[in-house]
Design a protein around this motif. Structure first.
Motif, PDB file in Angstrom:
ATOM      1  N   ILE A  44      -1.302  15.898 -48.067  1.00 20.27           N
ATOM      2  CA  ILE A  44      -0.591  16.949 -47.341  1.00 20.27           C
ATOM      3  C   ILE A  44       0.288  16.345 -46.248  1.00 20.27           C
ATOM      4  N   TYR A  45      -0.222  15.306 -45.569  1.00 23.38           N
ATOM      5  CA  TYR A  45       0.549  14.681 -44.497  1.00 23.38           C
ATOM      6  C   TYR A  45       1.791  13.986 -45.045  1.00 23.38           C
ATOM      7  N   GLU A  46       1.606  13.190 -46.083  1.00 20.28           N
ATOM      8  CA  GLU A  46       2.749  12.464 -46.647  1.00 20.28           C
ATOM      9  C   GLU A  46       3.778  13.408 -47.237  1.00 20.28           C
ATOM     10  N   ASP A  47       3.323  14.422 -47.978  1.00 18.18           N
ATOM     11  CA  ASP A  47       4.272  15.344 -48.601  1.00 18.18           C
ATOM     12  C   ASP A  47       5.093  16.104 -47.567  1.00 18.18           C
ATOM     13  N   LEU A  48       4.429  16.663 -46.578  1.00 19.29           N
ATOM     14  CA  LEU A  48       5.148  17.457 -45.581  1.00 19.29           C
ATOM     15  C   LEU A  48       6.054  16.590 -44.721  1.00 19.29           C
ATOM     16  N   THR A  49       5.617  15.377 -44.415  1.00 15.37           N
ATOM     17  CA  THR A  49       6.453  14.478 -43.632  1.00 15.37           C
ATOM     18  C   THR A  49       7.644  13.992 -44.445  1.00 15.37           C
ATOM     19  N   ASN A  50       7.407  13.681 -45.709  1.00 16.94           N
ATOM     20  CA  ASN A  50       8.501  13.215 -46.572  1.00 16.94           C
ATOM     21  C   ASN A  50       9.622  14.235 -46.675  1.00 16.94           C
ATOM     22  N   PHE A  51       9.254  15.511 -46.679  1.00 13.13           N
ATOM     23  CA  PHE A  51      10.253  16.567 -46.792  1.00 13.13           C
ATOM     24  C   PHE A  51      10.716  17.090 -45.429  1.00 13.13           C
ATOM     25  N   LYS A  52      10.313  16.394 -44.368  1.00  8.03           N
ATOM     26  CA  LYS A  52      10.723  16.756 -43.012  1.00  8.03           C
ATOM     27  C   LYS A  52      10.309  18.183 -42.639  1.00  8.03           C
ATOM     28  N   LEU A  53       9.123  18.578 -43.067  1.00  4.98           N
ATOM     29  CA  LEU A  53       8.603  19.918 -42.789  1.00  4.98           C
ATOM     30  C   LEU A  53       7.613  19.834 -41.623  1.00  4.98           C
ATOM     31  N   VAL A  56       5.689  23.085 -40.559  1.00  6.33           N
ATOM     32  CA  VAL A  56       4.608  23.412 -41.495  1.00  6.33           C
ATOM     33  C   VAL A  56       3.414  22.502 -41.236  1.00  6.33           C
ATOM     34  N   LEU A  57       3.689  21.229 -41.028  1.00  7.99           N
ATOM     35  CA  LEU A  57       2.633  20.260 -40.772  1.00  7.99           C
ATOM     36  C   LEU A  57       1.886  20.581 -39.485  1.00  7.99           C
ATOM     37  N   GLU A  58       2.618  20.952 -38.439  1.00 13.65           N
ATOM     38  CA  GLU A  58       1.991  21.273 -37.160  1.00 13.65           C
ATOM     39  C   GLU A  58       1.038  22.457 -37.302  1.00 13.65           C
ATOM     40  N   GLU A  59       1.450  23.468 -38.065  1.00  6.90           N
ATOM     41  CA  GLU A  59       0.604  24.651 -38.238  1.00  6.90           C
ATOM     42  C   GLU A  59      -0.606  24.332 -39.112  1.00  6.90           C
ATOM     43  N   PHE A  60      -0.421  23.485 -40.117  1.00 10.21           N
ATOM     44  CA  PHE A  60      -1.570  23.085 -40.923  1.00 10.21           C
ATOM     45  C   PHE A  60      -2.546  22.268 -40.084  1.00 10.21           C
ATOM     46  N   LYS A  61      -2.009  21.395 -39.248  1.00 12.95           N
ATOM     47  CA  LYS A  61      -2.856  20.598 -38.355  1.00 12.95           C
ATOM     48  C   LYS A  61      -3.629  21.511 -37.403  1.00 12.95           C
ATOM     49  N   GLU A  62      -2.987  22.567 -36.936  1.00 11.39           N
ATOM     50  CA  GLU A  62      -3.656  23.531 -36.053  1.00 11.39           C
ATOM     51  C   GLU A  62      -4.795  24.241 -36.788  1.00 11.39           C
ATOM     52  N   TYR A  78      -3.887  30.231 -38.915  1.00 16.24           N
ATOM     53  CA  TYR A  78      -2.933  29.123 -38.972  1.00 16.24           C
ATOM     54  C   TYR A  78      -2.750  28.587 -40.389  1.00 16.24           C
ATOM     55  N   ALA A  79      -3.761  28.693 -41.221  1.00 22.34           N
ATOM     56  CA  ALA A  79      -3.613  28.290 -42.622  1.00 22.34           C
ATOM     57  C   ALA A  79      -2.560  29.145 -43.302  1.00 22.34           C
ATOM     58  N   CYS A  80      -2.623  30.440 -43.055  1.00 23.10           N
ATOM     59  CA  CYS A  80      -1.631  31.348 -43.639  1.00 23.10           C
ATOM     60  C   CYS A  80      -0.263  31.152 -43.001  1.00 23.10           C
ATOM     61  N   LYS A  81      -0.243  30.908 -41.710  1.00 30.00           N
ATOM     62  CA  LYS A  81       1.024  30.685 -41.003  1.00 30.00           C
ATOM     63  C   LYS A  81       1.736  29.454 -41.550  1.00 30.00           C
ATOM     64  N   SER A  82       0.974  28.397 -41.839  1.00 30.86           N
ATOM     65  CA  SER A  82       1.551  27.185 -42.419  1.00 30.86           C
ATOM     66  C   SER A  82       2.179  27.474 -43.780  1.00 30.86           C
ATOM     67  N   PHE A  83       1.465  28.214 -44.612  1.00 31.50           N
ATOM     68  CA  PHE A  83       1.981  28.593 -45.930  1.00 31.50           C
ATOM     69  C   PHE A  83       3.242  29.439 -45.797  1.00 31.50           C
ATOM     70  N   GLU A  84       3.218  30.387 -44.893  1.00 35.25           N
ATOM     71  CA  GLU A  84       4.383  31.251 -44.669  1.00 35.25           C
ATOM     72  C   GLU A  84       5.588  30.441 -44.195  1.00 35.25           C
ATOM     73  N   SER A  85       5.368  29.469 -43.331  1.00 38.14           N
ATOM     74  CA  SER A  85       6.459  28.624 -42.851  1.00 38.14           C
ATOM     75  C   SER A  85       7.065  27.802 -43.983  1.00 38.14           C
ATOM     76  N   LEU A  87       7.192  28.743 -47.138  1.00 35.17           N
ATOM     77  CA  LEU A  87       8.016  29.689 -47.901  1.00 35.17           C
ATOM     78  C   LEU A  87       9.361  29.899 -47.211  1.00 35.17           C
ATOM     79  N   LYS A  88       9.350  30.022 -45.895  1.00 33.41           N
ATOM     80  CA  LYS A  88      10.599  30.197 -45.144  1.00 33.41           C
ATOM     81  C   LYS A  88      11.500  28.987 -45.300  1.00 33.41           C
ATOM     82  N   SER A  89      10.908  27.792 -45.320  1.00 38.69           N
ATOM     83  CA  SER A  89      11.695  26.574 -45.502  1.00 38.69           C
ATOM     84  C   SER A  89      12.304  26.523 -46.903  1.00 38.69           C
ATOM     85  N   PHE A  90      11.537  26.919 -47.888  1.00 36.79           N
ATOM     86  CA  PHE A  90      12.039  26.929 -49.265  1.00 36.79           C
ATOM     87  C   PHE A  90      13.229  27.873 -49.411  1.00 36.79           C
ATOM     88  N   LEU A  91      13.159  29.021 -48.736  1.00 37.29           N
ATOM     89  CA  LEU A  91      14.195  30.042 -48.876  1.00 37.29           C
ATOM     90  C   LEU A  91      15.246  29.966 -47.782  1.00 37.29           C
TER      91      LEU A  91
END
Length: 198
Positions: A44-53, A56-62, A78-85, A87-91
């Motif tokens: 999760i850390y490598e994927d989110l960092t690689n994509f400059k998210l 999303v990473l901060e909320e997952f860490k929270e 915060y788990a749901c907030k990370s997922f929602e963020s 989705l916002k990045s994708f769109l």
């Protein structure tokens, strides 16, 4: 290729000495055996960092930190907030609520190579499970009666967020960067830091 050599080396040493501490995004966290055995954080850390998210990473860490501290309702939130963020990045849209984001990402071709019956039910059947937990247990007023949230439910929400995140990033790659640029960061100077903030 290891993108974070210092972090990797520290965690390798900790693992070698059977320590439950791990370095994660500049912080040391005390994890239980489950997280370590499953390699919970690495992907999760490598994927989110690689994509400059980073958001999303901060909320997952929270969410993870709240889980470790036993704050089960906040873990779900915060788990749901990370997922929602994510989705916002994708769109590239920060204005829509989670339910609409799920509909929009599916309408924009997330499952374009899947059968129609899967596409039609995927959002409500799969993605909405995390929203359901947030709405009922972690995100809205609980009324006059206090709702007790057990660790197992918080862990379920955390795992759903992780799995949904990995799934979305994998789908983006399979769809050749339909939502996010698939070019990985490879040791870009001044962008990736292994600084420890303490």
């Amino acid at each position: 290729k290891v993108l974070f050599p210092f972090t990797n080396e520290i965690n390798t040493v900790l693992d070698h000495h059977n320590s439950y501490w791990r370095l994660f995004d500049g912080y040391f966290l005390l994890l239980d055996q489950y997280f370590i055995d499953e390699g919970y954080l690495d992907r999760i850390y490598e994927d989110l960092t690689n994509f400059k998210l980073k958001g999303v990473l901060e909320e997952f860490k929270e969410a993870l930190q709240n889980f470790i501290e036993g704050n089960n309702k906040d873990t779900i939130f915060y788990a749901c907030k990370s997922f929602e963020s994510l989705l916002k990045s994708f769109l590239n849209n920060n204005d829509l609520e989670a339910k609409i984001l799920i509909s929009e990402i599916i309408n924009n071709g997330l499952l374009q190579d899947m059968p129609d019956e899967v596409i039609k039910g995927f959002g409500n059947t799969v993605f909405h499970s995390l929203l359901f937990l947030r709405n009922k247990l972690g995100g809205h007023g609980q009324g006059s009666d206090e709702i007790k949230v057990n660790k197992s439910i918080a862990e379920l929400a955390l795992n759903l967020s992780k799995i949904f995140t990995i799934f979305l990033l994998n789908r983006n790659i399979e769809l050749e960067g339909k939502f996010l640029n698939t070019k990985k960061i490879e040791n870009e100077e001044n962008e990736i830091s292994d600084e420890i903030f303490f």
